[in-house]
Design a protein around this motif. Sequence first.
Motif, PDB file in Angstrom:
ATOM      1  N   ARG A   8       0.931  -1.286   0.076  1.00 33.32           N
ATOM      2  CA  ARG A   8      -0.002  -0.052  -0.059  1.00 33.32           C
ATOM      3  C   ARG A   8       0.755   1.160   0.009  1.00 33.32           C
ATOM      4  O   ARG A   8       1.856   1.178   0.630  1.00 33.32           O
ATOM      5  CB  ARG A   8      -0.866  -0.037   1.155  1.00 33.32           C
ATOM      6  CG  ARG A   8      -1.882   1.123   1.133  1.00 33.32           C
ATOM      7  CD  ARG A   8      -2.678   0.907   2.762  1.00 33.32           C
ATOM      8  NE  ARG A   8      -3.292   2.242   2.942  1.00 33.32           N
ATOM      9  CZ  ARG A   8      -4.517   2.497   2.587  1.00 33.32           C
ATOM     10  NH1 ARG A   8      -5.071   1.622   1.728  1.00 33.32           N
ATOM     11  NH2 ARG A   8      -5.161   3.826   2.980  1.00 33.32           N
ATOM     12  N   GLY A  69      -6.471   5.044  12.056  1.00 29.94           N
ATOM     13  CA  GLY A  69      -5.983   4.866  10.565  1.00 29.94           C
ATOM     14  C   GLY A  69      -4.514   4.333  10.377  1.00 29.94           C
ATOM     15  O   GLY A  69      -4.555   3.269   9.566  1.00 29.94           O
ATOM     16  N   SER A  75      -8.559   3.079   4.910  1.00 27.45           N
ATOM     17  CA  SER A  75      -9.092   4.158   4.741  1.00 27.45           C
ATOM     18  C   SER A  75     -10.697   4.242   5.652  1.00 27.45           C
ATOM     19  O   SER A  75     -11.156   3.223   6.191  1.00 27.45           O
ATOM     20  CB  SER A  75      -9.489   4.513   3.436  1.00 27.45           C
ATOM     21  OG  SER A  75     -10.451   3.716   2.604  1.00 27.45           O
ATOM     22  N   SER A  76     -11.055   5.547   5.767  1.00 23.88           N
ATOM     23  CA  SER A  76     -12.292   5.605   6.673  1.00 23.88           C
ATOM     24  C   SER A  76     -13.507   5.011   6.108  1.00 23.88           C
ATOM     25  O   SER A  76     -14.395   4.374   7.139  1.00 23.88           O
ATOM     26  CB  SER A  76     -12.505   6.952   6.521  1.00 23.88           C
ATOM     27  OG  SER A  76     -13.143   7.628   5.352  1.00 23.88           O
ATOM     28  N   VAL A  94     -17.590   9.004   3.968  1.00 30.77           N
ATOM     29  CA  VAL A  94     -17.158   9.235   2.568  1.00 30.77           C
ATOM     30  C   VAL A  94     -18.489  10.201   1.844  1.00 30.77           C
ATOM     31  O   VAL A  94     -18.045  10.989   1.204  1.00 30.77           O
ATOM     32  CB  VAL A  94     -17.097   7.831   1.983  1.00 30.77           C
ATOM     33  CG1 VAL A  94     -16.927   7.981   0.325  1.00 30.77           C
ATOM     34  CG2 VAL A  94     -15.817   7.172   2.501  1.00 30.77           C
ATOM     35  N   THR A 327      -8.082   8.590   6.695  1.00 30.00           N
ATOM     36  CA  THR A 327      -7.423   8.264   5.545  1.00 30.00           C
ATOM     37  C   THR A 327      -6.137   8.513   5.214  1.00 30.00           C
ATOM     38  O   THR A 327      -5.447   7.871   4.814  1.00 30.00           O
ATOM     39  CB  THR A 327      -8.455   8.825   4.127  1.00 30.00           C
ATOM     40  OG1 THR A 327      -9.791   8.502   4.437  1.00 30.00           O
ATOM     41  CG2 THR A 327      -7.933   8.594   2.858  1.00 30.00           C
ATOM     42  N   SER A 330      -3.998   6.598   7.363  1.00 33.98           N
ATOM     43  CA  SER A 330      -3.782   5.065   6.941  1.00 33.98           C
ATOM     44  C   SER A 330      -2.588   4.809   5.979  1.00 33.98           C
ATOM     45  O   SER A 330      -1.957   3.735   5.772  1.00 33.98           O
ATOM     46  CB  SER A 330      -5.067   4.641   6.165  1.00 33.98           C
ATOM     47  OG  SER A 330      -5.014   5.491   4.935  1.00 33.98           O
ATOM     48  N   GLU A 424      -9.439  13.214  -1.424  1.00 30.73           N
ATOM     49  CA  GLU A 424      -8.904  11.976  -1.446  1.00 30.73           C
ATOM     50  C   GLU A 424      -9.582  10.786  -0.595  1.00 30.73           C
ATOM     51  O   GLU A 424      -9.477   9.757  -0.733  1.00 30.73           O
ATOM     52  CB  GLU A 424      -7.491  12.254  -0.654  1.00 30.73           C
ATOM     53  CG  GLU A 424      -6.612  10.800  -0.486  1.00 30.73           C
ATOM     54  CD  GLU A 424      -6.111  10.316  -1.740  1.00 30.73           C
ATOM     55  OE1 GLU A 424      -5.733   9.001  -1.666  1.00 30.73           O
ATOM     56  OE2 GLU A 424      -6.237  11.110  -2.686  1.00 30.73           O
ATOM     57  N   THR A 425     -10.276  11.080   0.593  1.00 31.22           N
ATOM     58  CA  THR A 425     -11.362  10.465   1.345  1.00 31.22           C
ATOM     59  C   THR A 425     -12.172   9.496   0.387  1.00 31.22           C
ATOM     60  O   THR A 425     -12.320   8.252   0.626  1.00 31.22           O
ATOM     61  CB  THR A 425     -12.134  11.074   2.247  1.00 31.22           C
ATOM     62  OG1 THR A 425     -11.158  11.814   3.415  1.00 31.22           O
ATOM     63  CG2 THR A 425     -13.082   9.911   3.396  1.00 31.22           C
ATOM     64  N   ALA A 428      -9.909   7.227  -2.116  1.00 37.05           N
ATOM     65  CA  ALA A 428      -9.320   6.102  -1.553  1.00 37.05           C
ATOM     66  C   ALA A 428     -10.440   5.001  -1.225  1.00 37.05           C
ATOM     67  O   ALA A 428     -10.130   3.873  -1.055  1.00 37.05           O
ATOM     68  CB  ALA A 428      -8.599   6.570  -0.269  1.00 37.05           C
ATOM     69  N   GLY A 429     -11.508   5.584  -0.529  1.00 38.73           N
ATOM     70  CA  GLY A 429     -12.882   4.737  -0.384  1.00 38.73           C
ATOM     71  C   GLY A 429     -13.193   3.791  -1.381  1.00 38.73           C
ATOM     72  O   GLY A 429     -13.313   2.668  -1.292  1.00 38.73           O
ATOM     73  N   GLU A 432     -10.539   1.115  -2.388  1.00 45.53           N
ATOM     74  CA  GLU A 432     -10.552  -0.033  -1.433  1.00 45.53           C
ATOM     75  C   GLU A 432     -11.690  -0.853  -1.843  1.00 45.53           C
ATOM     76  O   GLU A 432     -11.812  -2.222  -1.365  1.00 45.53           O
ATOM     77  CB  GLU A 432     -10.605   0.392   0.090  1.00 45.53           C
ATOM     78  CG  GLU A 432      -8.947   1.061   0.537  1.00 45.53           C
ATOM     79  CD  GLU A 432      -8.828   1.276   1.760  1.00 45.53           C
ATOM     80  OE1 GLU A 432      -9.553   0.636   2.563  1.00 45.53           O
ATOM     81  OE2 GLU A 432      -7.741   1.810   2.195  1.00 45.53           O
TER      82      GLU A 432
END
Length: 650
Positions: A8, A69, A75-76, A94, A327, A330, A424-425, A428-429, A432
């Motif tokens: 990652r 994180g 991520s969240s 998110v 996020t 992490s 970015e939250t 990234a969500g 994933e």
Amino acid sequence: NEDGEEEREQWTRGLDFILSLIGYAVGVSNLWRFPYLVLRNGGGAFLIPFFFFLFMCGIPLFYLEVCLGQFSGISSMFVWKVCPLFNGVGFGMVIVSGMACIYYNAVLSWVIYYLVSSFQRQLPWAKCGNWWNTDRCINYRGMEPGKDSTNASLGLNFTYAFNTSTGYIFQNTTNSSLMSSLKASEMGLMHSPSLRGSGLGGEEIKYRSAAEEFWQFNVLRKSSGLEDLGGLQIHTAMCLLAAWVLVCLCLIRGIKSLGCVVYVTVLLPYVLLTIFLVRGLMLPGAMDGIVFYLKPDFSKLTSLSVWVEACVQVFYSLGPAWGGLITMSSFNKFHNQCKRDVLIASLADGLTSFYGGFVIFSVIGFMAKEANMSVTDVATQGPGLALVAYPEAISKLPIPQFWAVLFFLMLLLLGLDSQFGQFETVVAGLMEAYPRQLRSKRIYLTFGLALFSYLVSLPIATEGGIYVFTLLDWFVSAFCVMITSLIECLVIGWIYGVDRFSDDIQMMMGKRPGILMRLCWTVITPSILLCLFIFTCAKYSLPVYDGYVFPMWANGIGFFISIIPLIPIPVGMVIALSKQKGSFFQRLRSSLRPAPTWGPAMKKYSALYSERQRQYESQPHWFIFFFHDVKSRVFGSSRLSRGSGRIRSY
């Protein structure tokens, strides 16, 4: 890889993460809200409740999310595998970040428009006489009237006096009929809806400054209300597109590109702030503004509203419960000393607000002296300060274009940093959620998501866009952020257990958090949040913009928007319970335990973590040990003994 960590991406340098945290926490509200709150709520005395809530509520939440994180490397959206019953919290984070991105970029689009306009030979908000000015426009520089000015036909002789909270001007005049018609409550007071007078024919006259008319009739070109959205404003739509392009370019390679960008977007605003402070202190009346800013009035501390406003400012400035902190952390290395990073970023946020107050009030003092008014009458907050009052002051400086470019560049950088964490939250969500399909296509995902957000946000670029923006800004985070923060404290402090979470932190950094921090997570911080939530609900008011009262159907839409991020929570509960077997209580108990895939990001600790999990499941809840520990200290009774290999919590 060789260390047993999941493949990652990670921050290249620890400083990248620290600067990203600072950029996420420090935003435009540090400049256009905090200084005004200090002035209104007791000057220097306001710093007492502010820093109290910073240490008792802000920093504990900040530290909790960063540790969560970093430990999980998730991520969240999916970090709530720590307690599957509350999986919906991650989806809500998110959603609220995505919704905030949509309308927050509108602020950047306005700043970009001002920045571009600052390169003109004459600042367009410096005087009347432009195509957008009305015949009620007042120009303080020699008072040149607008086109077909009623002011000229009335034969009025004006001198300058400006109310920055409304943008309207009160002028001393030789026309006795106008002077006699003005009420004392209208003479420059902060909350007057307008400044009106009667002309020679008895008609009512409403005056606006050139800067206010530029904002209302050039930048916004606003319609009469939400019922009349009007057409798309090309200049706003283009600036909104430019804002999204900037965000995409900075996040095109995720944290790798972001880690380079923050050295400019975070550090340069501090250089510009210092330049503005030095220039501001050279202006006449600057010290008057700073004295008003700092002079303590301790009697204000007896008011509950002062403490509530301090707590709200801390809570929304640091930005917990939006998902950005989880996020960004992490992507940390597993053994990163994140406590140090949290303290640096949190204090940077609070001290930047304090430092920015000197910059703002040195100029406010200058404006008050020029207008022959009190600083308290001139001071304002929000866009009225950043996009009307401060530009008005800049237009009075030598080489105003230079100062305007620096000021709006600073606002743009401050806004971009906060937008990075939110956007970015979401990215990234989604990555994933669909790792095989999207991980190798990050660039397409980033630009595709930005394009979608841009198209959805186009109603803000219409003539009625300011009403759409106000509605979203009022309702999106009205309730969900505080509720999510309460759930965080409940899950980590009580369900997962502060004792177990402390062990996780020790695994990462070699030291458990102190008893005060654990007490904040379990008692102090959730108690403060609960009181804040109750007070907010009790005192909640419906949105109003510039005298326009939103219709009931609009408020209904707003309340629906406010609960959208909360919908995944009960839905996630139903799904989590349906996946378990047995009776309801057996299903509930199973869904409160960490998921089998939950554990440390560094896989070499998985066996140790699994062993600790088995010990926890075979022992009573941590609170029972805490209760007996306190009882033994007070009454001298024997303590309960934990299993071998366990470290005492308290």
